[in-house]
Design an enzyme around this catalytic site. Structure first.
Site, PDB file in Angstrom:
ATOM      1  NE  ARG A 265       7.397  -2.724  -0.293  1.00 58.14           N
ATOM      2  CZ  ARG A 265       6.114  -2.777  -0.649  1.00 58.14           C
ATOM      3  NH1 ARG A 265       5.779  -3.114  -1.877  1.00 58.14           N
ATOM      4  NH2 ARG A 265       5.169  -2.472   0.220  1.00 58.14           N
TER       5      ARG A 265
ATOM      6  CG  ASP B  71       4.189  -2.597 -10.057  1.00 63.31           C
ATOM      7  OD1 ASP B  71       3.899  -1.703 -10.883  1.00 63.31           O
ATOM      8  OD2 ASP B  71       3.655  -2.681  -8.934  1.00 63.31           O
TER       9      ASP B  71
ATOM     10  CG  HIS C  96       4.874   0.336  -5.955  1.00 60.29           C
ATOM     11  ND1 HIS C  96       5.898   0.311  -5.028  1.00 60.29           N
ATOM     12  CD2 HIS C  96       3.937  -0.528  -5.488  1.00 60.29           C
ATOM     13  CE1 HIS C  96       5.577  -0.516  -4.041  1.00 60.29           C
ATOM     14  NE2 HIS C  96       4.386  -1.044  -4.308  1.00 60.29           N
TER      15      HIS C  96
ATOM     16  CD  GLU D 146       9.053   1.716  -5.514  1.00 62.89           C
ATOM     17  OE1 GLU D 146       9.221   0.745  -6.265  1.00 62.89           O
ATOM     18  OE2 GLU D 146       8.032   1.879  -4.826  1.00 62.89           O
TER      19      GLU D 146
END
Ligand code: NAD
Length: 337
Positions: A235, A259, A296, A264
């Site tokens: 996260r 990622d 993500h 985000e």
């Protein structure tokens, strides 16, 4: 399906690849799905009117107001089609409606993506790809290093952390780990400070909680080896992005494979290629030559998407059939954000 009472479900933040897997299974579970491209939020929750369940994802806003609007509109259960649930206000949902999730779909998908980020950064294959397409066969600037014999520090040794450890042991890395609930007897668990000090590569695989928020910050970065590589497939808010930028600028951080990103939700999964990105921190990270950002996507494999659809639809079916909810989220500690 015969014998089943059809359940109407509202599906938020829909992408084309979601529909393929959910559509292929919905009839088997006696579920009718209305897809919405919008994210779930207090403003869009009313769109679920007429549905008995909602299916939501990582960047949906499942806070107190959303839950209350869902309830007013007849929704009985929230099914997260993901493992993490830091975006759900569990305290607000308690006694209002159950929240279920997909605790495990393919830890390998995420662990293998973490490896992809690491190998790409270390061997600079993302740059080589672009260079050779331009018929430039120079190797200048491409010197990498062997991962074999280097120390990997894993924070969080749950399903994904362990899958990543297994892979990295296979390529000859020495592994140390930190987890407040260690469960793997054959792993060298060390205090967090020691993990920071000894690791050549640090990979985050813990959930986002009040304890792990900004676990990578100015203070922890100071404890790390020079040129440490940091991977985050967990996260975004596990990392203080400003501190990471400072670490990269000073040379403390040799590379970062991300990622996820703490801000985000406004950007990831959407196409901003025709506009100016309004997040300066994200822009700066993207422009750094030793930072690799994916939006993500670590979960995005055929196997994982199929399991996510099966488990999510199964969770909803179980609720309406009065079966025990094995995948209900029960808050153990304060989840923030
Ligand atoms: P898991 O529950 O199996 O493992 C999490 C581990 O973290 C547990 O062993 C737990 O004890 C440990 N932990 C808890 N608090 C900690 C702390 N303060 N410090 C260190 N460790 C701590 O979860 P998982 O399936 O392995 O998933 C890990 C995380 O990966 C999830 O929380 C989710 O946020 C993220 N995830 C990301 C993607 C993606 O596409 N990028 C996909 C799935 C999951």
């Amino acid at each position: 399906m015969e014998g089943y009472c059809m359940i109407k479900v509202a599906f938020f933040d829909t992408k084309p690849y979601d529909k393929i897997y959910f559509d292929s299974l919905k009839e088997e579970y006696g579920i009718e799905i209305e897809y919405f491209e919008s994210k779930l939020s207090p403003r869009t929750a009313v769109m679920a009117k007429g549905a008995k369940a909602v299916i939501a994802f990582v960047n949906d806003e499942v806070g107190k107001e959303t839950i209350s609007v869902l309830k007013e509109n007849g929704v009985e259960i929230i099914a997260m089609r993901c493992a993490g649930y830091n975006n759900v206000d569990l305290a607000a949902a308690k006694d209002v409606m159950p929240v279920v999730r997909v605790p495990e779909y393919s830890p390998h998908a995420v662990a293998e993506h973490a490896l992809a980020l690491l190998l790409t950064l270390v061997r600079k294959t993302h740059k080589a790809y672009i260079r050779t397409r331009d018929f430039n066969f120079s190797l200048n600037g491409f010197v990498g290093f062997d991962l074999h014999g280097k120390t990997l520090g894993v924070i969080g040794t749950g399903k994904i952390g362990m899958a990543f450890i297994e892979i990295c042991r296979g390529i000859g890395m020495n592994v140390i780990a930190y987890d407040p609930y260690p469960s793997q007897g054959f792993l060298e668990y060390v205090p967090l400070e020691e993990l920071f000090a000894r690791s050549d590569v640090i990979s985050l695989h813990c959930p986002l909680t009040s304890e792990t928020y900004h676990i990578i910050n100015n203070y922890s970065l100071k404890m790390m080896k020079d040129k440490v590589f940091i991977l985050n497939t967990s996260r975004g808010a596990l990392i203080d992005s400003e501190a990471l930028i400072d670490g990269i600028k000073s040379g403390k951080v040799g590379g970062a494979g991300l990622d996820v990103y703490e801000e985000e939700s406004e950007f990831f999964y959407e196409d901003f290629s025709e506009s100016i990105l309004k997040d300066d921190v994200l822009s700066r990270l993207i422009m750094m030559p030793n930072v690799l950002i994916t939006s993500h996507q670590a979960f995005l494999t055929h196997e994982a998407l199929k399991r996510i659809a099966e488990i999510t639809l199964g969770n909803i079916r179980d609720y309406f059939d009065g079966q025990p909810l094995d995948n209900e989220i029960v808050a153990k500690k304060k989840i923030i954000i």
